[in-house]
Design an enzyme around this catalytic site. Structure first.
Site, short mmCIF file in Angstrom:
data_model
loop_
_atom_site.label_atom_id
_atom_site.label_comp_id
_atom_site.label_asym_id
_atom_site.label_seq_id
_atom_site.Cartn_x
_atom_site.Cartn_y
_atom_site.Cartn_z
N PRO A 2 50.38 41.70 -28.32
CA PRO A 2 49.16 41.17 -27.69
C PRO A 2 47.91 41.70 -28.37
CG PRO A 2 50.72 41.92 -26.03
CD PRO A 2 51.24 42.38 -27.36
N GLU A 3 46.94 40.80 -28.58
CA GLU A 3 45.67 41.18 -29.19
C GLU A 3 44.60 41.21 -28.09
OE1 GLU A 3 44.92 39.03 -32.86
OE2 GLU A 3 47.05 38.57 -33.04
N ARG A 111 61.74 45.80 -25.47
CA ARG A 111 61.94 46.73 -26.59
C ARG A 111 61.68 48.19 -26.21
NH1 ARG A 111 61.14 43.97 -32.06
NH2 ARG A 111 61.13 41.76 -31.58
#
Length: 280
Positions: A2-3, A111
């Site tokens: 995510p940015e 993850r």
């Protein structure tokens, strides 16, 4: 990963749901996410009330009563979801905050790369990853002159420079490709060789593109969802990212993909020409 627009979308969703709620308990089946010492983390946040949710670059800052701040980095797959305690627990849920009113904030991470770090409020800028961040794109510090000076010190390819969080906070692979297309700058252009006109164009494109992406609730290319479970819409407005082999919207030339700074990079070879080196 995510940015800035995606993290801001998550922040806004969290601000609408968890502010004012008091933590009754915390559970986790993967303590590494909360620093490795679950008992210490539980003792530090239990009984505290969330008073605000801020953002710095790609980091979320949960403000707790008693001058404590939890720095949360979603990394590649981290997601928050707020809801009832009796809702079915989704797969990959690794941290659960249960509030005194019975509701829960759940953190899922396939993850398990995400991290939550609790620090005294005011010390968050000393957390690794935060201490060297450049200015926010929407801050008064991010001026055309600042960007000009920052690029003048660097000869590396501009794409890699934009990914460097010490130059400007929040840009990642998707939006770096997009703003370079908007500014008509080849991603391999040495940063210190970009003209003043194009630097201004780049500066303005960074601000405008991120604002538009936030308004569209971010970009969902793989698995991003906001805290309310909704996906973003900005993937429908991307100009070059993930459009290899498709025609450029401006000139019709096929978008190509190369690797720059170790990242897949999309650009238009006609609109974004690499400057020719001057002969000696």
């Amino acid at each position: 990963m995510p940015e800035l627009p995606e993290v801001e979308t998550v922040r806004r969703g969290l601000a609408d749901t968890v502010i004012g709620r008091t933590v009754r308990s915390v559970s986790s089946d993967w303590p590494k996410i909360v620093g490795g010492d679950l008992a210490a983390f539980q003792a530090a946040v239990t009984g505290r009330t969330i008073t605000g949710v801020d953002r710095r670059g790609k980091y979320l800052l949960f403000r707790f009563s008693g001058d404590r701040t939890m720095v949360s980095h979603l990394r590649m797959e981290g997601k928050y979801a707020y809801g009832a305690a009796n809702a079915p627990k989704e797969r990959f849920t690794h941290v659960i905050f249960t509030f005194t009113d019975g509701s829960q904030l759940r953190y899922r991470d396939m993850r398990k790369f995400g991290r939550m770090t609790l620090v005294p409020t005011g010390a968050e800028n000393q957390v690794h990853g935060l201490r060297d961040l450049g200015p926010e794109p929407f801050s008064p510090e991010f001026t055309v002159n600042y960007l000009k000076q920052a690029l003048a010190k660097r000869h590396a390819a501009i794409k890699g420079i934009l990914l460097n969080q010490t130059v400007v906070a929040g840009l990642g692979n998707i939006y770096a490709d997009e703003v370079l297309w908007l500014a008509r700058i080849h991603p391999l252009t040495p940063a210190d060789e970009i003209s003043a006109v194009k630097i201004r164009r780049l500066h303005d494109a960074i601000i405008a593109e991120l604002q538009q992406a936030i308004a569209a609730h971010g970009t969902t290319v793989h698995s991003f969802v906001g805290a309310d479970g909704q996906t973003g819409d900005f993937q429908n407005a991307l100009h070059v990212y993930d459009r290899e082999g498709q025609p450029c919207e401006r000139c019709g030339t096929m978008i190509v993909k190369i690797r720059v700074a170790g990242r897949g990079t999309h650009f238009c070879p006609h609109c974004q020409k690499l400057p020719q080196k001057k002969a000696d």
